[in-house]
Write a protein that holds these residues in place. Structure first.
Motif, PDB file in Angstrom:
ATOM      1  N   ASP A 161      45.833  27.775  37.075  1.00 43.18           N
ATOM      2  CA  ASP A 161      47.394  26.972  37.850  1.00 43.18           C
ATOM      3  C   ASP A 161      46.560  26.425  38.967  1.00 43.18           C
ATOM      4  OD1 ASP A 161      47.802  29.690  38.114  1.00 43.18           O
ATOM      5  OD2 ASP A 161      49.745  29.369  39.407  1.00 43.18           O
ATOM      6  N   GLU A 162      45.245  28.048  39.761  1.00 41.89           N
ATOM      7  CA  GLU A 162      45.254  28.247  40.780  1.00 41.89           C
ATOM      8  C   GLU A 162      44.188  26.763  41.027  1.00 41.89           C
ATOM      9  OE1 GLU A 162      44.791  32.020  42.555  1.00 41.89           O
ATOM     10  OE2 GLU A 162      46.929  32.211  41.789  1.00 41.89           O
ATOM     11  N   PRO A 163      43.633  26.077  41.959  1.00 42.32           N
ATOM     12  CA  PRO A 163      42.614  25.000  42.231  1.00 42.32           C
ATOM     13  C   PRO A 163      41.529  25.500  42.470  1.00 42.32           C
ATOM     14  CG  PRO A 163      44.419  24.766  43.924  1.00 42.32           C
ATOM     15  CD  PRO A 163      44.995  25.614  43.298  1.00 42.32           C
ATOM     16  N   GLU A 164      40.758  26.418  43.575  1.00 44.23           N
ATOM     17  CA  GLU A 164      40.522  26.991  43.388  1.00 44.23           C
ATOM     18  C   GLU A 164      39.842  27.722  42.630  1.00 44.23           C
ATOM     19  OE1 GLU A 164      37.506  27.199  45.406  1.00 44.23           O
ATOM     20  OE2 GLU A 164      38.665  25.824  46.888  1.00 44.23           O
ATOM     21  N   ALA A 165      40.259  28.204  41.029  1.00 46.01           N
ATOM     22  CA  ALA A 165      39.942  29.079  40.405  1.00 46.01           C
ATOM     23  C   ALA A 165      39.522  28.137  39.061  1.00 46.01           C
ATOM     24  CB  ALA A 165      41.205  29.737  39.887  1.00 46.01           C
ATOM     25  N   ASP A 167      49.641  23.505  34.188  1.00 49.65           N
ATOM     26  CA  ASP A 167      50.677  24.288  34.059  1.00 49.65           C
ATOM     27  C   ASP A 167      51.046  24.782  32.475  1.00 49.65           C
ATOM     28  OD1 ASP A 167      52.958  22.844  32.122  1.00 49.65           O
ATOM     29  OD2 ASP A 167      51.660  21.888  34.025  1.00 49.65           O
ATOM     30  N   ARG A 195      49.447  33.571  33.658  1.00 47.84           N
ATOM     31  CA  ARG A 195      50.177  34.062  34.575  1.00 47.84           C
ATOM     32  C   ARG A 195      50.135  32.376  34.871  1.00 47.84           C
ATOM     33  NH1 ARG A 195      53.064  37.696  38.304  1.00 47.84           N
ATOM     34  NH2 ARG A 195      52.598  39.267  37.405  1.00 47.84           N
ATOM     35  N   PRO A 222      52.627  28.611  35.579  1.00 49.51           N
ATOM     36  CA  PRO A 222      54.519  27.492  35.932  1.00 49.51           C
ATOM     37  C   PRO A 222      54.701  27.073  34.614  1.00 49.51           C
ATOM     38  CG  PRO A 222      52.301  27.167  37.138  1.00 49.51           C
ATOM     39  CD  PRO A 222      51.751  27.651  36.108  1.00 49.51           C
ATOM     40  N   GLU A 223      55.847  27.011  34.725  1.00 49.70           N
ATOM     41  CA  GLU A 223      56.687  26.371  33.124  1.00 49.70           C
ATOM     42  C   GLU A 223      56.823  27.194  32.266  1.00 49.70           C
ATOM     43  OE1 GLU A 223      58.806  23.755  34.224  1.00 49.70           O
ATOM     44  OE2 GLU A 223      57.246  23.519  36.148  1.00 49.70           O
ATOM     45  N   ALA A 271      45.588  37.901  36.669  1.00 44.83           N
ATOM     46  CA  ALA A 271      44.688  39.064  38.209  1.00 44.83           C
ATOM     47  C   ALA A 271      45.071  40.088  37.108  1.00 44.83           C
ATOM     48  CB  ALA A 271      45.951  38.139  38.978  1.00 44.83           C
ATOM     49  N   TYR A 272      46.058  40.737  36.949  1.00 44.95           N
ATOM     50  CA  TYR A 272      46.743  42.076  37.244  1.00 44.95           C
ATOM     51  C   TYR A 272      47.161  41.788  35.914  1.00 44.95           C
ATOM     52  CZ  TYR A 272      48.521  46.274  37.843  1.00 44.95           C
ATOM     53  OH  TYR A 272      49.369  48.120  38.394  1.00 44.95           O
ATOM     54  N   ARG A 304      45.660  29.670  47.117  1.00 46.10           N
ATOM     55  CA  ARG A 304      46.272  29.090  45.596  1.00 46.10           C
ATOM     56  C   ARG A 304      46.804  28.630  45.464  1.00 46.10           C
ATOM     57  NH1 ARG A 304      48.748  33.520  43.285  1.00 46.10           N
ATOM     58  NH2 ARG A 304      50.575  33.663  44.312  1.00 46.10           N
ATOM     59  N   ALA A 328      56.182  29.040  43.167  1.00 50.11           N
ATOM     60  CA  ALA A 328      55.213  29.097  42.186  1.00 50.11           C
ATOM     61  C   ALA A 328      55.660  28.855  40.360  1.00 50.11           C
ATOM     62  CB  ALA A 328      55.081  30.584  42.547  1.00 50.11           C
ATOM     63  N   PRO A 329      56.654  29.051  40.109  1.00 50.82           N
ATOM     64  CA  PRO A 329      57.024  28.442  39.329  1.00 50.82           C
ATOM     65  C   PRO A 329      57.157  27.283  38.417  1.00 50.82           C
ATOM     66  CG  PRO A 329      58.269  30.672  40.188  1.00 50.82           C
ATOM     67  CD  PRO A 329      57.389  29.702  41.020  1.00 50.82           C
TER      68      PRO A 329
END
Lengths: 249, 386
Positions: free
Chosen positions: A13-17, A39, A60, A62-63, A84-85, B261, B299-300
Motif C-alpha cells: 500500500d505504501e507508494p515508496e515501498a 489494497d 498490513r 487497507p481493506e 514492518a512489525y 507513507r 489508513a485502513p
C-alpha cells in the motif's frame, strides 16, 4: 533452453515501498513484474486473474490484510511476505517455512531472499504451496503439520510424529524419528500452537509429546523422570511433574 | 492494556470535571469538625461562667445562666462566621464579594450578638429578681462587642485555615495526578511514535528514497529526528503545557512522515487562525488526535481520506478540531486504540483545567469522525514558554 520468467506481483500500500520493490525486481531478469496493487480487495481479484507465480505480499493492507488475501485467493502462487512489525505473523511464517522480509530491508537482503526463492522454485517441491502453508500456520487451531527449512528445501513435519522439542537459544529443535530440525522461533511461540492435550512443556527448555512417552518414574521426591519411546530421558520440573501426575491419574 | 470500548457520540457530551474543586470543598463537614465546634462552644460557656463565678456575690446558678446568656449568642455568631467564610471559598473574586460583603455582614452580626447577650443578661437579672437592678455600663457593652468581634473573626479564620489546608492537600493530590497522567500520555505518545509499525514503515520508505530522491530522504530523516526530539524534550522537562505553535509543528512533522507513507491517499487540510498559535495548550494534545484519525480513519481505506485540522479562537475559548471524512472508519476508531489515547487526554484536561476544558468526540453523519477540544484561551506561562 530458455526458461520462462516467473510472473510476479507486488501487493503493497505504501507508494515508496512499492517503487523500491519495483526497482529491486529490475535486477532479477528471471522475474517479470505483471502487476502492482495497493489494497487487499484488489489483490484478491488480480492474483486470481493474473495467476502470478510469485507474489510479494504486505501483511498490513487497507481493506483486507495480507492474511485475509491468502484466505480468499483460489490461485496458489509462491508468496513472500513483507511486514514492518508483526511478531505473531513472523512466528507463524517460521511454522510454515514461509519466506518473508522484515521492513526496513534493502537490496542485499532482498537479493538473498530472491536466491532462496529461485532455487526452491527450480527444485519444484512436493510440499503444499505457500498460501496453504500460511493458512495452516496462521490459523488459530492447533497445528497438525509444520514446515522446516533444510537448505533450500522445505520439509513437512507431522506434528504427531514429534517426540520432543528442545530450546536452542532463539531456535526450537524439533526431534522426529528422522532427526532434528531447527525452527527459528521460541518454545513459547511454538507451544502456543500445539495441542495442549498432547504436548506439555515439562521444563523451561523442553516440550514433550505425551504420546511418545514410554514411562514416568520418580526422579527425586518432587520431580518425575520422563522416558521417551526412543529411550531418551528428561527430568520434568516440579510444577510439570505435578501436572503430569494429575494427567496420569 | 485492554482496548477501550468507549461509545462516543456527539450528542453525548461528557463535561470535563463536572464536579469542581469548589463544589467538593464546600460539600462536606466531617464529624471531627462538628465535635471540635461543640467543644469550643462548651469551653466558651465555661469561661464565661467562670468569670461570673469569680464575683463572690453571685451564686453558681447565676454564673451558669450568665455563661449561657453570653455563650448562646456568641455560639450562633461563630456559626454564622463559619458559614460566611465557607461561602467565600467559591470561585468569586473582587472587593465587593470578598471583602466588603463579609465585613458588613460581620458588623451587623456582631451588633446582633452583642445586643442579644445584653438582652439575655437583662432578662436574667430582671426575671430572677436580684436585689440590684440591671445596669448598663458602657464598659460592659464595649466588652460584649469586643468578645463577639473576636469570636466572629476567630471562627471565620478557623474555617478559612481549614479550607486552605484542604485546598493545599487537594492541590498536591492534583499535581501528583497530573504528573502521573502526563507520564502516561508521554508513554502513549512515545509508544505511538515508536509504534514499531509506524517507525519501521517510515524507515523502509526512507530507505527506498535514498537512491532515487536523496534530498527527500534527508528531509524525512530530519523530520523523524524533530519528532523524536520534541517527544523526548517534553518528557525530559516534564512539560504539561506549551505554546500551540510547538504542538502544531510536532503534528506537522508527524504528518509529513505519514504523507510519505500514505502518499495521495492522505489528503490534509489544515488551518490555524491568526494569533492562536501563541496560546497555551496541553502537551501531546493535537498529534495524538491526528494520529488516531490517520490510523483508524484513513489508513485502513484503499481510497484513503481527507483529514482536516483547524485551530481557532471562539470568544474566550481555544478550539482544536480534528476530523476525517467518510468510510466506516469511525467504527473502528471508536473501538480501536484511539479509545485509550482519548481517555488519557480527557483525564489530563480535567486535571489541568478543572472543568474549564472539554472534549467532544464522535462519528459524523457523513460517516466521518470528529474530535473537538475546547480550552480557555490563555497565554503561555513562563515555565511552558520556551
Amino acid at each position: 533452453m530458455t526458461v520462462e520468467p516467473v510472473r510476479t506481483m507486488i501487493v503493497e500500500d505504501e507508494p515508496e515501498a512499492r517503487s523500491m520493490l519495483r526497482s529491486f525486481l529490475k535486477e532479477a531478469p528471471w522475474l517479470e513484474l505483471v502487476g502492482e496493487v495497493a489494497d487487499g480487495k484488489q489483490a484478491v481479484e488480480r492474483i486470481d486473474q493474473l495467476e502470478p507465480g510469485l507474489v510479494f505480499l504486505d501483511v498490513r493492507l487497507p481493506e483486507l490484510s495480507g492474511l485475509d488475501v491468502l484466505d480468499r485467493i483460489r490461485h496458489q502462487p509462491e508468496v513472500v511476505f513483507t511486514t514492518a512489525y508483526d511478531q505473531y505473523a513472523v512466528a507463524a511464517f517460521e511454522l510454515g517455512a514461509l519466506d518473508y522480509l522484515v521492513k526496513p530491508f534493502g537490496r542485499e537482503r532482498f537479493r538473498g531472499m530472491l536466491q532462496r526463492v529461485r532455487r526452491r522454485l527450480s527444485l519444484g517441491s512436493e510440499v503444499p504451496p505457500s498460501p496453504e502453508r500460511a493458512k495452516t500456520a496462521l490459523g488459530g487451531a492447533p497445528l497438525r503439520r509444520l514446515f522446516a527449512r533444510a537448505g533450500d528445501r522445505i520439509v513437512p513435519i507431522a506434528v504427531a510424529s514429534i517426540l520432543r522439542v528442545q530450546a536452542r537459544g532463539d531456535y526450537a529443535e524439533v526431534h522426529v524419528p528422522g532427526g532434528p530440525h531447527l525452527l527459528h522461533l521460541t518454545l513459547t511461540e511454538l507451544v502456543a500452537r500445539l495441542d495442549p492435550e498432547r504436548f506439555i512443556q515439562v521444563h523451561r527448555s523442553h516440550i514433550v509429546n505425551l504420546d511418545a512417552v514410554r514411562l514416568l518414574r520418580p526422579h527425586d521426591d518432587r520431580r518425575l523422570m520422563i522416558v521417551l519411546v526412543n529411550g531418551e530421558e528428561i527430568v520434568a520440573s516440579r510444577s510439570a511433574s505435578e501436572l503430569l501426575r494429575k494427567q496420569v491419574r | 492494556m485492554c482496548p477501550e470500548k468507549e461509545r462516543l457520540s456527539f450528542t453525548d457530551v461528557t463535561p470535563v470535571g463536572a464536579e469542581s474543586a469548589y463544589g467538593v470543598a464546600r460539600a462536606r463537614i466531617g464529624l471531627p469538625t462538628v465535635l471540635a465546634a461543640i467543644s469550643a462552644w462548651a469551653l466558651l460557656v465555661a469561661v464565661y461562667a467562670f468569670i461570673f463565678a469569680l464575683s463572690p456575690t453571685l451564686p453558681l446558678s447565676r454564673a451558669i445562666r450568665g455563661g449561657l446568656a453570653n455563650g448562646i449568642p456568641d455560639g450562633l455568631l461563630a456559626l454564622a462566621g463559619f458559614t460566611i467564610a465557607r461561602r467565600l471559598d467559591a470561585p468569586r473574586t473582587g472587593f465587593k464579594s470578598m471583602v466588603a460583603g463579609p465585613l458588613l455582614r460581620g458588623l451587623v452580626l456582631i451588633g446582633c450578638a452583642s445586643t442579644a447577650k445584653t438582652l439575655l443578661l437583662w432578662a436574667d437579672v430582671t426575671l430572677f429578681g436580684d436585689k440590684e437592678p440591671f445596669r448598663l455600663f458602657a464598659g460592659i457593652i464595649a466588652w460584649q462587642v469586643f468578645v463577639s468581634a473576636l469570636i466572629y473573626v476567630t471562627s471565620a479564620a478557623a474555617c478559612h485555615v481549614r479550607l486552605i489546608d484542604r485546598r493545599l492537600r487537594e492541590e498536591e493530590a492534583r499535581a501528583a495526578r497530573a504528573e502521573a497522567l502526563r507520564a502516561r500520555a508521554e508513554l502513549s505518545v512515545l509508544r505511538a511514535q515508536l509504534n514499531p509499525h509506524f517507525l519501521f514503515n517510515v524507515l523502509h520508505s526512507v530507505l527506498g528514497m535514498v537512491r532515487g530522491d536523496p534530498a527527500l530522504a534527508e528531509a524525512a530523516l530530519e523530520g523523524l529526528g524533530d519528532l523524536l526530539r520534541y517527544a523526548l524534550r517534553v518528557h525530559r522537562d516534564g512539560m504539561d503545557r506549551t505554546a500551540l505553535r510547538h504542538e502544531w509543528e510536532f503534528m506537522e512533522a508527524y504528518l509529513n512522515l505519514e504523507k510519505i507513507r500514505l502518499g495521495e491517499r492522505l489528503q490534509i487540510a489544515r488551518r490555524a487562525q491568526e494569533g492562536v498559535l501563541d496560546h497555551a495548550v496541553p502537551t501531546f494534545s493535537l498529534q495524538p488526535l491526528v494520529e488516531n484519525a490517520v490510523r483508524h480513519g484513513i489508513a485502513p481505506r484503499a481510497a484513503g481520506g481527507r483529514l482536516s485540522i483547524e485551530v481557532r479562537s471562539e470568544g474566550s475559548e481555544l478550539h482544536l478540531e480534528v476530523r476525517n471524512d467518510g468510510g466506516d472508519g469511525s467504527r473502528s476508531r471508536a473501538e480501536g486504540e484511539g479509545g485509550m489515547g482519548q481517555r488519557i487526554l480527557r483525564e489530563r484536561l480535567e486535571v489541568l483545567y478543572r472543568g474549564r476544558a472539554s472534549m467532544k468526540a464522535g462519528p459524523e453523519e457523513n460517516g466521518g469522525y470528529r474530535v473537538v477540544i475546547r480550552l480557555p484561551l490563555e497565554p503561555v506561562s513562563e515555565e511552558a514558554g520556551s
